[in-house]
Write an enzyme that holds these catalytic residues in place. Structure first.
Site, PDB file in Angstrom:
ATOM      1  N   ASP A 192       3.230   4.147  -4.144  1.00  0.00           N
ATOM      2  CA  ASP A 192       1.897   4.631  -3.324  1.00  0.00           C
ATOM      3  C   ASP A 192       0.984   5.343  -3.860  1.00  0.00           C
ATOM      4  OD1 ASP A 192       0.635   4.266  -0.951  1.00  0.00           O
ATOM      5  OD2 ASP A 192       1.844   5.606   0.158  1.00  0.00           O
TER       6      ASP A 192
ATOM      7  N   GLU B  86      -4.204   4.340  -6.317  1.00  0.00           N
ATOM      8  CA  GLU B  86      -5.569   3.782  -6.534  1.00  0.00           C
ATOM      9  C   GLU B  86      -6.332   4.552  -7.864  1.00  0.00           C
ATOM     10  OE1 GLU B  86      -3.865   2.670  -3.293  1.00  0.00           O
ATOM     11  OE2 GLU B  86      -4.350   4.798  -3.547  1.00  0.00           O
TER      12      GLU B  86
ATOM     13  N   ASP C  16      -2.421   0.813   4.902  1.00  0.00           N
ATOM     14  CA  ASP C  16      -2.186   1.769   6.139  1.00  0.00           C
ATOM     15  C   ASP C  16      -3.033   0.777   7.543  1.00  0.00           C
ATOM     16  OD1 ASP C  16      -0.904   3.244   4.707  1.00  0.00           O
ATOM     17  OD2 ASP C  16      -2.312   4.884   4.462  1.00  0.00           O
TER      18      ASP C  16
END
Length: 986
Positions: A490, A493, A663
């Protein structure tokens, strides 16, 4: 009348009050925690170029280029491109001299590369994507080119400046043409334009939340961003690839005329041709889709285009994977079972209660996941000894594995940097990484320190030769304590909660609190009602509405006052400096969801060990950490296929990992958007895709969760996951969801062999797993925008209910009348007309599923886990087409090995009243065949034979045209696939 609402809110608060104290506390064990100011994540006030009235249109002021020194060879040509006039220097410094290289690399792939003529490692103004980071497709070694015979034809001219065209020879269709535009190539801005036909059909260009067909008034931004699934903006991944499908009307003489409308005439014949386009460029970029053209704008790099000629989606996808980005990873068998997760499981005891409750309700559970709750102060590769101790975890995991179940924890992408003033704050993961010099730096060489969940953090530099060995070692060491079965990556980015190196000089404050309140903390508790609460609970909702009317009025008044201001924002606009790049605020502003490129992300000026700035490779961090994690799992399990689910991906990430949609929210439209998301990732070569079922943010309810649990049962990756501060949404929370889930899981688990076979075909050949109707029925223009139903493989069609309160759904049955569709439940053929929208009854708890005529589906009696399922008897569903034929296949191996010792391929062919089964391979499966069900049998006496031996357990229903054959176990002792056989009926 508020009793139910009050009980609802009480339940929410009760759940919140039981969360781990370290989430709600503002103190660490030794002092008050400092909260990073919210302003730390504020960037410059920017206006995207596409919205800026002051923006300069480079097409009107830039000179373009002139081609010269053209050299041809057996595989293409090369040329020099020279600036055709005075430099415009609008969003960077114009590059005076470029090199053009055109290469026919295979029978289906054409490469066009335009890059600066003189680039070396010392010229930081021009970063060209390294082949070590993203391999560049090269010419196939066995390809013998005859350019004139290639279906993709390249041509060029200087009319009046350099332009080029790619034409499909077989149709004369122009696939790409820069005519009427100029090439703009600057050190921080590259623009190239191609015309497109009216009402074109483009798909891909991810990652975003959007319909499958992109439309002709859309800007696709490609810049990895940590953001909560906004509609039509860039989100986590970067996929610079699109599929272009064009339909042609074919007259009686075979002449093809391009169709620019999805309206079809059933009396006319149509054909489609698809091609794919991949831009191998990792810079931030935008793709502007407008009614007449497509404009590609990047913040640097080269024009490294690859065209894949198809001529259909399956061929395009295969060519893209086999020739450019790599084939998707083969998954372990267990990964196709059901996965349960949430942010908020507070300890091993509660995790065990969840596992036991699934068993109590007899809802299959394959894998239990944990979010960041398990970590010691949110630090990677650590466990909170108060809530998720190693000793308790080992007991829990030992029992879990003994039950044939699995465990996957989350791992974030930033590493906590310990407080040097507090010896008890030591963190070996950082220390070992720091000793190996594997973290990103500031331009001055100091360590780049951002902020994420644990506080001030550093970030792995995947350009360092030591980074992957260090990461792998941390996984190996942690596995000695916690026996996980896969990894969930997670925040990759890569995300940071502050702009720039905000932790520099502040590490003595660690651990610090993020610059926002966490879910569940005072002031950030989710009290919102599930979407549509006013519909399903109208009386209570009316009371709430009346009670809150005055507050709503006050809010509306305040909003009107705030929005009445006419003040013009003072946007930051930068101008280029010759030879010097402004990486933090480039002159061209892409339409980034976060605005400033540094907001909620590592800043563009963060520097890698090889001198490359994050600006040039930002979109690759998620891709690289997936590779590192893949290598780490190989170190943990040398012979097993790594199981990884990541959030940020790039072209080619599928060869290491799957992807989940991030999300999302507990809203009906997010359930719908999950379908085009999944189909898009099929195009991107990442078939192991799923979303947070029932929604991540906000509160779900029984109806939404019922529908969603059933829909996701037909996605490759099937997981329920929600946010910390929302109510629980495990499928056993509501009786109706329990029933709906078990119905859908019964189908999914019985079809695990089919799904596993699909993935093997994807892994070995590049086949598509989840398929849009338009791809499977390519000659029907009316399906170009169909994204509310889909196919799983070639043989199973799912038509889900996607609207609240609906008891039916409209669906189309493509290919009729030549294609036959059978209802999964009733096993009878569907009566439908070509192009007809059929109303399908679908009460809550029912998801319409159909089998395509001509398919043979291998099934296996469902067990509670995939391990149990693989021990159960086999079955076959033979769905005959209009000619009475069907075929299918089955792939078997041990379900986990990278290189299985043995495999088995089984082929099924039905025709003329018999089913023949042939197999090849040495893998042994000893499960007997229990039943064969043949759909669409036109008359049968009931006499059935297996290898000439009469079968007594046969029954034919003339009305439904279903032949059911049971009682085959004794005739197939030792294994259904031990040897070839034939089942015949008369």
């Amino acid at each position: 009348m508020l009793a139910q609402i009050n009980m609802y809110l009480f339940a929410v608060w009760t759940a919140v009050s039981q969360w781990p104290i370290n989430l709600l506390s503002s103190t660490s064990p030794f002092r008050e925690i400092f909260t990073v100011p919210a302003s730390a994540d504020n960037g410059a006030l920017l206006i995207p170029n596409i919205q800026d009235p002051q923006a300069v249109d480079v097409q009107t002021v830039c000179p373009g280029y002139t081609a010269s020194n053209v050299q041809t060879n057996d595989y293409g040509l090369s040329a020099s491109l020279t600036l055709a006039g005075k430099a415009c220097d609008v969003y960077g410094t114009d590059v005076e001299s470029l090199s053009l290289n055109v290469e026919y690399q295979s029978a289906e792939r054409l490469s066009i590369n335009i890059s600066p003529s003189n680039v070396d490692a010392s010229n930081s103004s021009h970063y060209i994507l390294s082949e070590q980071l993203v391999p560049r497709p090269s010419r196939d070694s066995d390809y013998k080119s005859d350019i004139k015979d290639h279906d993709l034809q390249f041509s060029w001219s200087n009319d009046p400046t350099f332009l080029f065209t790619v034409t499909r020879k077989s149709t004369g269709d122009v696939l790409y043409s820069s005519k009427g535009s100029v090439l703009v190539y600057e050190d921080q801005f590259v623009e190239f334009v191609s015309s497109l036909p009216e009402n074109y059909n483009l798909y891909g260009l991810g990652e975003h939340i959007h319909g499958l067909r992109l439309g002709n008034n859309y800007t696709a931004t490609i810049y990895a961003a940590d953001t909560g699934d906004p509609i039509d903006y860039n989100i986590y991944g970067s996929q610079p690839f699109y599929l272009d499908t064009r339909y042609f009307e074919v007259d009686s003489d075979g002449k093809k005329t391009l169709v620019t409308s999805t309206a079809t005439d059933p009396c006319k014949k149509y054909e489609s041709y698809s091609h794919g386009t991949y831009l191998r460029n990792a810079h931030g970029q935008e793709v502007l889709l407008r009614p007449e053209n497509i404009t590609w704008r990047t913040l640097g790099g080269s024009i490294d285009l690859f065209f894949f000629d198809g001529p259909s989606q399956p061929e395009v996808t295969k060519a893209y994977q086999t020739g450019a980005i790599g084939l998707p990873a083969m998954q372990q068998y267990f990964t196709f079972g059901y996965h349960q997760c949430r942010w908020g499981y507070k300890n091993w005891t509660q995790l065990n209660e969840v596992v036991e409750t699934f068993k109590k309700f007899d809802i299959p559970l394959e894998t239990i996941w944990t979010d960041i709750d398990y970590m010691s102060q949110y630090r990677d590769f650590s466990n909170d000894e108060n809530t998720f101790s190693v000793s308790e975890g080992q007991k829990f995991l030992s029992q879990l594995h003994a039950n044939g179940q699995h465990y996957v924890p989350i791992v974030d992408s930033a590493i906590y940097i310990p407080n040097p003033s507090n010896a008890s704050d030591a963190y070996g993961v950082y220390t070992r990484g720091n000793d190996s010099n594997v973290f990103l730096s500031n331009p001055d060489g100091s360590q780049y320190i951002g902020a994420v969940w644990p506080g001030y953090t550093v970030f792995p530099d995947w350009h360092s030769d030591e980074s992957v060995p260090w990461w792998s070692n941390e996984m190996v060491q942690w596995y000695k304590d916690i026996q996980f079965d896969g990894i969930w990556i997670d925040m990759s980015e890569v995300s940071s909660f502050c702009v720039g190196s905000c932790g520099s000089g502040n590490v003595t404050l660690n651990p610090v609190h993020p610059p926002f309140s966490l879910p569940g903390e005072p002031g950030n508790i989710v009290y919102d009602y599930p979407e549509g609460f006013n519909i399903t609970n109208s009386t209570e909702a009316a009371s709430v509405s009346a009670a809150s009317s005055s507050a709503a009025s006050a809010t509306a008044t305040a909003t009107a006052i705030l929005t009445s201001s006419s003040t013009t924002p003072d946007y930051l606009r930068t101008t280029p400096t010759p030879g010097v790049r402004n990486v933090n605020h480039p002159p061209y502003v892409i339409n980034n969801v976060q605005g400033d490129l540094a907001v909620h992300a590592v800043s563009p000026n963060a520097t890698h060990h090889d001198g490359v700035e994050e600006y040039d490779v930002h979109n690759l961090f998620g891709h690289q950490i997936l590779n590192a994690t893949y290598q780490g799992l190989l170190a943990v399990f040398p012979t097993k296929r790594p199981f990884i689910i990541g959030r940020s991906t790039f072209a080619g990430s599928g060869k290491w990992a799957g992807h989940w949609g991030g999300d999302n929210a507990s809203k009906w439209f997010y359930m719908y958007f999950s379908i085009p998301q999944a189909l898009s990732f099929s195009l991107f070569g990442i078939p192991m895709f799923g979303v947070d079922t029932c929604g991540f943010n906000g509160n779900s309810d029984a109806e939404l969760c019922s529908r969603w649990m059933q829909l996701s049962a037909f996605f490759p990756f099937y997981r329920n996951h929600n946010v910390l501060s929302a109510i629980s949404q495990e499928p056993y929370v509501w009786a109706s969801v329990t029933a709906a889930t078990k119905t859908a899981m019964q189908i999914r688990y019985s079809l695990l062999p089919y799904l596993y076979t699909l993935f093997h075909a994807a892994h070995t050949r590049g086949d598509t797993v989840m398929r849009a109707l338009a791809w499977e029925f390519p000659n029907d223009p009316s399906l170009a925008n169909a994204d509310r139903q889909f196919l799983l493989g070639p043989s199973l069609m799912v038509v889900p209910v996607l609207e609240q309160g609906a008891a039916s759904v409209n669906g189309v049955f493509p290919g009729v009348p030549t294609t036959v569709w059978y209802d999964w439940y009733g096993q009878t053929a569907v009566s439908a007309k070509a192009g007809e929208n059929v109303t399908i009854e679908a009460p809550l708890g029912h998801i319409p599923v159909y089998i395509r005529g001509g398919a043979v589906l291998p099934t296996q009696a469902p067990g509670y886990t995939t391990t149990e399922s693989r021990k159960n008897p086999w079955g076959l569903v033979v769905a005959l087409d209009a000619q009475g034929s069907a075929e299918g296949s089955l792939y078997l191996d041990d379900g986990e090995s990278i290189t299985p010792e043995s495999t088995l391929d089984v082929e099924f062919r039905a025709a003329k009243g018999s089913l023949k089964v042939q197999m090849e391979g040495k893998f042994e499966d000893t499960n007997a065949l229990a039943n064969v069900t043949v759909l669409g049998v036109e008359g049968c006496s009931g006499s059935v034979k297996l290898n000439g031996q009469a079968v007594t357990g046969a029954k034919y229903d003339g009305e439904s045209k279903v032949l059911s054959v049971t009682g085959l176990e004794d005739l197939t002792k030792g294994g259904a696939w031990k040897g070839g056989w034939e089942l015949s009926w008369s």
